[in-house]
Design an enzyme around this catalytic site. Sequence first.
Site, PDB file in Angstrom:
ATOM      1  N   LYS A  84       0.708  -1.066  -0.350  1.00  0.00           N
ATOM      2  CA  LYS A  84      -0.309  -0.076   0.107  1.00  0.00           C
ATOM      3  C   LYS A  84       1.107   1.286   0.051  1.00  0.00           C
ATOM      4  O   LYS A  84       0.949   2.201  -0.665  1.00  0.00           O
ATOM      5  CB  LYS A  84      -0.831  -0.319   1.153  1.00  0.00           C
ATOM      6  CG  LYS A  84      -1.808   1.152   1.517  1.00  0.00           C
ATOM      7  CD  LYS A  84      -3.161   0.477   2.153  1.00  0.00           C
ATOM      8  CE  LYS A  84      -2.762   0.700   3.868  1.00  0.00           C
ATOM      9  NZ  LYS A  84      -3.092   2.200   4.278  1.00  0.00           N
TER      10      LYS A  84
ATOM     11  N   GLY B  85      -5.459   8.038   5.656  1.00  0.00           N
ATOM     12  CA  GLY B  85      -4.521   9.326   5.520  1.00  0.00           C
ATOM     13  C   GLY B  85      -3.235   9.011   4.810  1.00  0.00           C
ATOM     14  O   GLY B  85      -3.038  10.302   5.048  1.00  0.00           O
TER      15      GLY B  85
ATOM     16  N   SER C 227       5.947   9.865  12.445  1.00  0.00           N
ATOM     17  CA  SER C 227       5.508   9.513  11.168  1.00  0.00           C
ATOM     18  C   SER C 227       6.013   8.928   9.854  1.00  0.00           C
ATOM     19  O   SER C 227       6.479  10.728   9.808  1.00  0.00           O
ATOM     20  CB  SER C 227       4.103  10.409  11.480  1.00  0.00           C
ATOM     21  OG  SER C 227       3.167  10.878  10.092  1.00  0.00           O
TER      22      SER C 227
ATOM     23  N   ASP D 215       1.005  -0.860  12.372  1.00  0.00           N
ATOM     24  CA  ASP D 215       0.134  -1.357  10.836  1.00  0.00           C
ATOM     25  C   ASP D 215      -0.282  -2.796  11.288  1.00  0.00           C
ATOM     26  O   ASP D 215      -0.910  -3.150  11.186  1.00  0.00           O
ATOM     27  CB  ASP D 215       0.446  -1.574   9.086  1.00  0.00           C
ATOM     28  CG  ASP D 215      -0.253   0.279   9.195  1.00  0.00           C
ATOM     29  OD1 ASP D 215      -0.118   0.782  10.111  1.00  0.00           O
ATOM     30  OD2 ASP D 215       0.417   1.009   8.317  1.00  0.00           O
TER      31      ASP D 215
ATOM     32  N   ARG E 295      -7.380   1.522  17.877  1.00  0.00           N
ATOM     33  CA  ARG E 295      -7.029   0.823  17.433  1.00  0.00           C
ATOM     34  C   ARG E 295      -6.956  -0.043  18.835  1.00  0.00           C
ATOM     35  O   ARG E 295      -6.871  -1.182  18.784  1.00  0.00           O
ATOM     36  CB  ARG E 295      -6.126   0.336  16.689  1.00  0.00           C
ATOM     37  CG  ARG E 295      -5.914   0.827  15.323  1.00  0.00           C
ATOM     38  CD  ARG E 295      -5.006   0.154  14.549  1.00  0.00           C
ATOM     39  NE  ARG E 295      -6.043  -0.303  12.931  1.00  0.00           N
ATOM     40  CZ  ARG E 295      -5.531   0.733  11.340  1.00  0.00           C
ATOM     41  NH1 ARG E 295      -3.673   0.321  11.330  1.00  0.00           N
ATOM     42  NH2 ARG E 295      -6.101   0.082  10.037  1.00  0.00           N
TER      43      ARG E 295
END
Length: 427
Positions: free
Chosen positions: A12, A84, A157, A310, A341
């Site tokens: 992805k 996102g 990030s 993830d 999450r």
Amino acid sequence: KLKGCLNISGDKSISHRSVILGAMSIGQMEIHNLLESKDIMSTINILRKLGVKIKKNNEVWIVNGVGTCGFKQPNQKLDAGNSGTTSRLMFGAVATNPINTTFTGDKSLSSRPMSRVTNFLEDIGVKINLTKNNYLPVSIQGTQDCLPLKHIITKPSAQIKSSIMLAAINISGKTSIIEKQATRDHTEIMFKYLGIKFEKKINKNGQAQIIINGPKEILAKNIHVASDPSSAAFFTVGALITPGSNIEIKNVCLNKTRIAYIKILKQMGGNIVVKKIGKLSGESIGNIKVKYSYLKSIVINKKLAPYLIDEYPILAIAASRAKGVTKMQGLSELRYKESDRLKSIHENLIASKIDSSIKNDDLIIKGSCEQLIGNNKITTYHDHRIAMSFSILNLICKKPLKIDNLKCIEISYPKFEQDLKSILDNG
Ligand code: S3P
């Protein structure tokens, strides 16, 4: 049990970057094994609204680049859907073009923080309007007069870093980016592969610094997308917890910032053999063999969080079958994903009669090898990784779990069920 060999869909993160950088390049780029999921379609649809011609020819995606400053003024809002990565990376890509854009998203994306990226873009001189100072819809008044600055990123990030890198390509002068903690490096790898020159050095205090001396021109070059290691993680854990399993997943991206979960599962006693086979458009790839294993608990230090971000949902499923108490520390960033999450993993473990607790930002799971009854409801909050993780837990439940939404899996892995069925051996 799970048996056999599997080739899974494209990664992805690499897919997003390949279409965006294809759009920003000069010439025609062919992309092979592009992930055809909802998130990637959000990026493609936004690029099309910005005047980029993108089409599919047989199995290959073809992007006609418009250059780093060639985006057209769109006449509609740009809908990032659930993604996102689409919104945050595209903010950086449009910021240096003299156009006005408004980004929107679905309910989940509209509740995720955006100022973590836009603050940096405002610093370089871009006018930005956020909803309630932090959320979508976000309006961006791009400018060609952005400033080359030194940016220090404190939140780990890759999306923040990548957004600034995409802007920097089109800024005159030296943009410098320091990450307090290193994050996934697909943007750097693709820059290198496409010949976009930059410097990456490690400072005395161990922090990585990226220096881009812009403006840069990108010449189109074909990209082959490696298979997604985060998608591979679901089958890896599936094979580890389902007695009699023995599988092989082929051509998986083995980027070091993405496969920390394999190391963790091996430390938990997982029988996993990884064989590197080469490189695909700058990324290492290889095959992963997994056999059913007797797992034991582990303490996962918070320093590893950016490299497991993830995979926590599926690692939680592994922990639920491991002997002892697993502690996953420092999961605050999990609260800002497609769902909260930390909450969605914990609640669904409890619903499935698995001993789970949250202490501050740590998730604590007491594993057991007792037969799970199943038959309980799983609330996915439309979060694809929650739906896939509990689909894997479902493999070992006596009665099926009632997962409220399997359709959301299309966000990152439309072929998930098909691939799972292909290795499911009921014999
Ligand atoms: C991504 C980075 C990660 C990850 C997301 C994809 C990327 O987010 O969770 O699924 O492609 O850069 P953050 O870097 O914001 O944690």
